[in-house]
Write an enzyme that holds these catalytic residues in place. Structure first.
Site, PDB file in Angstrom:
ATOM      1  N   GLY A 265      -1.713  -5.956   8.509  1.00 42.12           N
ATOM      2  CA  GLY A 265      -2.970  -5.940   7.747  1.00 42.12           C
ATOM      3  C   GLY A 265      -2.889  -6.753   6.465  1.00 42.12           C
ATOM      4  O   GLY A 265      -3.821  -7.490   6.119  1.00 42.12           O
TER       5      GLY A 265
ATOM      6  N   ASP B 229       0.880  -1.171   0.000  1.00 45.43           N
ATOM      7  CA  ASP B 229       0.000   0.000   0.000  1.00 45.43           C
ATOM      8  C   ASP B 229       0.918   1.222   0.000  1.00 45.43           C
ATOM      9  O   ASP B 229       2.127   1.099  -0.252  1.00 45.43           O
ATOM     10  CB  ASP B 229      -1.000  -0.031   1.172  1.00 45.43           C
ATOM     11  CG  ASP B 229      -0.328   0.153   2.522  1.00 45.43           C
ATOM     12  OD1 ASP B 229       0.921   0.213   2.576  1.00 45.43           O
ATOM     13  OD2 ASP B 229      -1.053   0.230   3.525  1.00 45.43           O
TER      14      ASP B 229
ATOM     15  N   THR C 288       2.902  -2.006   8.808  1.00 48.05           N
ATOM     16  CA  THR C 288       3.426  -2.934   9.816  1.00 48.05           C
ATOM     17  C   THR C 288       3.626  -4.359   9.302  1.00 48.05           C
ATOM     18  O   THR C 288       4.251  -5.174   9.979  1.00 48.05           O
ATOM     19  CB  THR C 288       2.422  -3.043  10.977  1.00 48.05           C
ATOM     20  OG1 THR C 288       1.162  -3.486  10.428  1.00 48.05           O
ATOM     21  CG2 THR C 288       2.225  -1.712  11.695  1.00 48.05           C
TER      22      THR C 288
ATOM     23  N   HIS D  90       5.516 -31.744   9.951  1.00 50.16           N
ATOM     24  CA  HIS D  90       5.279 -30.390   9.437  1.00 50.16           C
ATOM     25  C   HIS D  90       4.249 -30.402   8.308  1.00 50.16           C
ATOM     26  O   HIS D  90       3.405 -29.512   8.217  1.00 50.16           O
ATOM     27  CB  HIS D  90       6.578 -29.749   8.974  1.00 50.16           C
ATOM     28  CG  HIS D  90       7.559 -29.535  10.076  1.00 50.16           C
ATOM     29  ND1 HIS D  90       7.208 -28.950  11.268  1.00 50.16           N
ATOM     30  CD2 HIS D  90       8.873 -29.848  10.186  1.00 50.16           C
ATOM     31  CE1 HIS D  90       8.260 -28.896  12.062  1.00 50.16           C
ATOM     32  NE2 HIS D  90       9.289 -29.443  11.433  1.00 50.16           N
TER      33      HIS D  90
ATOM     34  N   HIS E 257       9.055 -24.411   9.023  1.00 49.72           N
ATOM     35  CA  HIS E 257       7.982 -25.136   9.709  1.00 49.72           C
ATOM     36  C   HIS E 257       6.589 -24.885   9.152  1.00 49.72           C
ATOM     37  O   HIS E 257       5.731 -25.755   9.235  1.00 49.72           O
ATOM     38  CB  HIS E 257       7.981 -24.780  11.201  1.00 49.72           C
ATOM     39  CG  HIS E 257       9.086 -25.437  11.962  1.00 49.72           C
ATOM     40  ND1 HIS E 257       9.111 -25.518  13.340  1.00 49.72           N
ATOM     41  CD2 HIS E 257      10.219 -26.060  11.541  1.00 49.72           C
ATOM     42  CE1 HIS E 257      10.200 -26.155  13.730  1.00 49.72           C
ATOM     43  NE2 HIS E 257      10.900 -26.480  12.654  1.00 49.72           N
TER      44      HIS E 257
ATOM     45  N   CYS F 101       3.187  -3.297   3.974  1.00 50.24           N
ATOM     46  CA  CYS F 101       2.299  -2.193   4.360  1.00 50.24           C
ATOM     47  C   CYS F 101       2.993  -1.452   5.499  1.00 50.24           C
ATOM     48  O   CYS F 101       4.215  -1.485   5.597  1.00 50.24           O
ATOM     49  CB  CYS F 101       0.897  -2.692   4.734  1.00 50.24           C
ATOM     50  SG  CYS F 101       0.802  -3.748   6.202  1.00 50.24           S
TER      51      CYS F 101
ATOM     52  N   ARG G 148       0.821 -30.792   9.865  1.00 48.26           N
ATOM     53  CA  ARG G 148       0.357 -29.565  10.535  1.00 48.26           C
ATOM     54  C   ARG G 148      -0.030 -28.485   9.522  1.00 48.26           C
ATOM     55  O   ARG G 148      -1.036 -27.795   9.695  1.00 48.26           O
ATOM     56  CB  ARG G 148       1.457 -29.043  11.483  1.00 48.26           C
ATOM     57  CG  ARG G 148       1.639 -29.960  12.674  1.00 48.26           C
ATOM     58  CD  ARG G 148       2.915 -29.682  13.428  1.00 48.26           C
ATOM     59  NE  ARG G 148       3.156 -30.703  14.439  1.00 48.26           N
ATOM     60  CZ  ARG G 148       4.316 -30.895  15.052  1.00 48.26           C
ATOM     61  NH1 ARG G 148       5.360 -30.141  14.766  1.00 48.26           N
ATOM     62  NH2 ARG G 148       4.445 -31.846  15.956  1.00 48.26           N
TER      63      ARG G 148
HETATM   64  C1  RB5 Z   1      -1.944   2.487   6.615  1.00 46.22           C
HETATM   65  O1  RB5 Z   1      -1.968   3.676   7.327  1.00 46.22           O
HETATM   66  C2  RB5 Z   1      -1.699   1.299   7.562  1.00 46.22           C
HETATM   67  O2  RB5 Z   1      -2.796   1.108   8.368  1.00 46.22           O
HETATM   68  C3  RB5 Z   1      -1.389   0.057   6.770  1.00 46.22           C
HETATM   69  O3  RB5 Z   1      -0.269   0.295   5.974  1.00 46.22           O
HETATM   70  C4  RB5 Z   1      -1.026  -1.203   7.532  1.00 46.22           C
HETATM   71  O4  RB5 Z   1      -0.016  -0.953   8.456  1.00 46.22           O
HETATM   72  C5  RB5 Z   1      -2.115  -1.997   8.078  1.00 46.22           C
HETATM   73  O5  RB5 Z   1      -1.907  -3.069   8.659  1.00 46.22           O
END
Ligand code: RB5
Length: 154
Positions: free
Chosen positions: A77, A15, A74, A141, A105, A72, A144
């Site tokens: 998402g 994104d 983090t 593995h 794994h 993205c 699972r």
């Molecule tokens: C966008 O602001 C942010 O929410 C997205 O990039 C991401 O980190 C979501 O998990």
């Protein structure tokens, strides 16, 4: 890097929060000989990460032995969204150990990372580890991982 063998296919996506890192990582991977398809984002304009994650997930699911890398803010998402696609095992990795274990794994086929949480140099190391680690094809593995898809439970 792959000699006469077929090149490893990688589908990439991001994104807006992962846009810059995705573009940089794509260049690195292409220079190493990977067959990279960029599914966007193609601008820094805010986009909804589930859309791109689903698209990468569908491509990886359709093309056996391909991998996906999605970035993205983090990595959380896009992992959640990609994992809704059948056949996808997306793992968010913040360091090389997570990337290695996700392959060894869990037979992860998509790596997700955070453009706002992980330095680019670390991303390169994490992606390198992910792409160079094989699934430990051991009975336990395999059993699972099959259970994740709801198949062959015993
Ligand atoms: C966008 O602001 C942010 O929410 C997205 O990039 C991401 O980190 C979501 O998990």
């Amino acid at each position: 890097m792959f000699g006469k063998e077929k090149k490893q296919i990688i589908y990439m996506g991001s994104d807006h929060a992962g846009f810059e890192a995705k573009n940089k990582l794509k260049k690195v991977l292409e220079s190493r000989g990977y067959d990279v398809t960029d599914l966007g984002s193609f601008t820094e304009k805010p986009t909804d990460y589930p859309d791109i994650a689903r698209e990468v997930g569908e491509k990886v699911s359709e093309h056996k032995d391909s991998f996906g890398i999605i970035i993205c803010g983090t990595g959380i998402g896009v992992a959640m969204a990609a994992n809704k696609v059948r056949g996808i095992r997306a793992a968010q990795a913040n360091n090389e150990h997570y990337a290695e274990m996700a392959r060894r794994h869990n037979n992860a086929n998509i790596l997700t990372m955070g453009g706002r949480t992980t330095e680019f140099e670390d991303m390169k190391k994490i992606a390198t580890k992910f792409l160079n680690t094989d699934f430990e094809d051991k009975k336990r593995h395999v059993r699972r991982v099959n259970k994740i898809e709801g198949g062959n439970t015993r």
